[in-house]
Scaffold this motif. Structure first.
Motif, mmCIF file in Angstrom:
data_model
loop_
_atom_site.group_PDB
_atom_site.id
_atom_site.type_symbol
_atom_site.label_atom_id
_atom_site.label_comp_id
_atom_site.label_asym_id
_atom_site.label_seq_id
_atom_site.Cartn_x
_atom_site.Cartn_y
_atom_site.Cartn_z
ATOM 1 N N ALA A 18 -39.395 17.007 -6.178
ATOM 2 C CA ALA A 18 -39.820 14.966 -5.712
ATOM 3 C C ALA A 18 -39.872 13.911 -6.736
ATOM 4 C CB ALA A 18 -39.595 14.171 -4.354
ATOM 5 N N ASP A 19 -41.028 14.322 -7.164
ATOM 6 C CA ASP A 19 -41.480 13.648 -7.898
ATOM 7 C C ASP A 19 -41.697 14.278 -9.474
ATOM 8 O OD1 ASP A 19 -43.188 12.457 -5.588
ATOM 9 O OD2 ASP A 19 -45.405 14.311 -5.675
ATOM 10 N N LEU A 23 -40.434 10.783 -11.886
ATOM 11 C CA LEU A 23 -41.101 10.967 -13.086
ATOM 12 C C LEU A 23 -39.989 10.662 -14.201
ATOM 13 C CD1 LEU A 23 -44.210 12.701 -11.948
ATOM 14 C CD2 LEU A 23 -44.225 9.845 -12.739
ATOM 15 N N LEU A 24 -39.377 11.934 -14.347
ATOM 16 C CA LEU A 24 -38.629 11.776 -15.414
ATOM 17 C C LEU A 24 -37.556 10.544 -15.786
ATOM 18 C CD1 LEU A 24 -38.230 13.195 -17.861
ATOM 19 C CD2 LEU A 24 -36.516 14.758 -16.321
ATOM 20 N N ALA A 25 -36.956 10.051 -14.462
ATOM 21 C CA ALA A 25 -36.313 9.283 -14.453
ATOM 22 C C ALA A 25 -37.224 7.953 -14.803
ATOM 23 C CB ALA A 25 -35.407 9.037 -13.374
ATOM 24 N N GLU A 26 -37.821 7.896 -14.213
ATOM 25 C CA GLU A 26 -38.835 6.639 -14.603
ATOM 26 C C GLU A 26 -39.756 6.501 -16.189
ATOM 27 O OE1 GLU A 26 -42.553 6.128 -11.829
ATOM 28 O OE2 GLU A 26 -40.967 5.901 -10.173
ATOM 29 N N THR A 141 -32.872 12.979 -9.653
ATOM 30 C CA THR A 141 -32.622 12.211 -8.844
ATOM 31 C C THR A 141 -31.544 11.576 -7.777
ATOM 32 O OG1 THR A 141 -32.590 9.826 -10.171
ATOM 33 C CG2 THR A 141 -35.061 10.953 -9.308
ATOM 34 N N ALA A 142 -30.408 12.091 -8.522
ATOM 35 C CA ALA A 142 -29.283 11.706 -8.194
ATOM 36 C C ALA A 142 -29.260 12.988 -7.411
ATOM 37 C CB ALA A 142 -27.999 11.675 -9.565
ATOM 38 N N GLY A 143 -29.906 14.196 -7.049
ATOM 39 C CA GLY A 143 -29.554 15.078 -6.233
ATOM 40 C C GLY A 143 -29.659 16.495 -7.318
ATOM 41 N N ARG A 162 -28.636 16.056 -18.660
ATOM 42 C CA ARG A 162 -28.242 14.642 -18.696
ATOM 43 C C ARG A 162 -29.697 14.767 -19.362
ATOM 44 N NH1 ARG A 162 -23.748 14.788 -13.749
ATOM 45 N NH2 ARG A 162 -22.025 16.032 -15.673
ATOM 46 N N PRO A 163 -29.661 13.099 -19.067
ATOM 47 C CA PRO A 163 -31.116 12.691 -19.381
ATOM 48 C C PRO A 163 -31.739 12.453 -17.854
ATOM 49 C CG PRO A 163 -29.609 10.839 -20.882
ATOM 50 C CD PRO A 163 -28.824 12.475 -19.729
ATOM 51 N N GLY A 164 -33.107 12.946 -17.278
ATOM 52 C CA GLY A 164 -33.233 12.836 -16.411
ATOM 53 C C GLY A 164 -33.807 14.401 -15.984
ATOM 54 N N GLU A 165 -32.634 14.907 -16.109
ATOM 55 C CA GLU A 165 -32.198 16.398 -15.326
ATOM 56 C C GLU A 165 -33.448 16.940 -15.699
ATOM 57 O OE1 GLU A 165 -27.911 16.227 -14.249
ATOM 58 O OE2 GLU A 165 -28.408 17.225 -15.996
#
Length: 292
Positions: A18-19, A23-26, A141-143, A162-165
């Motif tokens: 989860a972290d 972090l990847l989203a941020e 972060t979307a699941g 995709r970005p953030g995955e």
């Protein structure tokens, strides 16, 4: 591409998945790293200079695999050495491919998740995943979402990520029959494939699964070869002509280029030989297993 070092470098080491996705989203500029066997080579040769890295080695949930009944779920951080040592019975094709990856040191560090994230057409793990119809688990972060492996590869070193995955796991159906993985290289070990081929046979379902590596812009399957007419009710009638035709169809499904490792014509020829040989081997093994 600029080889200048970034003005700032950030290193993130999350302790939980989860972290990691948070972090990847941020920090979308962060490059995930697990074994680092591809990424660090590019860094050392100054082919890339990440502004930040996201170290995944502290995520215990990525380093586990589980038996889900008809399939095995392999965490993206499980190294090739463990796939070979622990999963050869239920996933023989993937285990055979894992044995061909680099050196023992690379197999102890390199991961199937890294192979997928890099999405190189020459990756050794791709053909067995295609031959068995694996599914890629991706988290953000979307699941969590699941992508059939045949839809995962979009182009040379481009994937459905995709970005953030992050790739978090691969679910691979257990072998329903004999499997083969054959790899052609410029030497016998520690080599990038000139071409590779995986074959999975399911005698009960009368089905073949194929996977082609390093002979196209993406890893490929050979649907026309999978549809070849085989003597399922009388295995002794498999002929050399049928095996040769199967190899021809596999070669025809490839889309190779000329490069420093081999010509397109050589790749097609090698694939035809490998595919015919693989068919004979899985057919013989399936026949022996069912003989009285």
């Amino acid at each position: 591409m600029s080889t200048a070092a970034p003005a700032r470098f950030d290193f993130h080491r999350p302790a939980a998945l989860a972290d990691a996705v948070r972090l990847l989203a941020e920090h979308p500029e962060a490059v995930p790293v697990a074994g680092g066997t591809d990424l660090m080579v590019a860094v050392n040769y100054r082919h890339t200079r990440p502004e930040a890295m996201l170290d995944l080695t502290g995520l215990a949930e990525l380093r586990e695999w589980s038996d889900d009944g008809d399939a095995v779920r392999i965490g993206s951080g499980v190294p090739y050495a463990r796939i070979t040592a622990e999963l050869a019975t239920v996933l023989p094709g993937l285990a055979a491919a894992a044995r061909t990856v680099g050196s023992p040191q690379i197999r102890n560090r390199g991961t199937l998740g890294g192979n997928l994230a890099t999405a190189s057409p020459a990756g050794d793990g791709h053909p067995p995943l295609l031959a068995t119809g694996a599914s890629i688990e991706i988290a953000s972060t979307a699941g969590v979402r699941h992508v059939p492996v045949a839809e995962f590869y979009l182009g040379p070193k481009r994937s459905a990520l995709r970005p953030g995955e992050l790739v978090t796991a691969v679910t691979v159906p257990k072998a329903a029959g004999p499997q083969q993985f054959l790899k052609v290289g410029t030497r016998n070990a520690m080599v990038i494939a000139v071409c590779s081929f995986a074959l999975a046979l399911d005698r009960d379902a009368r089905r073949l699964g194929t996977g082609i590596g390093s002979a196209g812009p993406v890893p490929l399957t050979a649907p026309d070869a999978e549809a070849i007419d085989l003597p399922w009710t009388d295995p002794a009638r498999l002929t050399d002509a049928t095996a040769t035709e199967f190899g021809r169809r596999v070669a025809a499904a490839s889309r190779p280029i000329d490069d420093v490792r081999g010509t397109a014509d050589y790749r097609r020829h090698a694939l035809a030989v490998c595919a015919a040989r693989a068919l004979r081997r899985v057919w013989t093994a399936a026949h022996e297993r069912t003989a009285p």
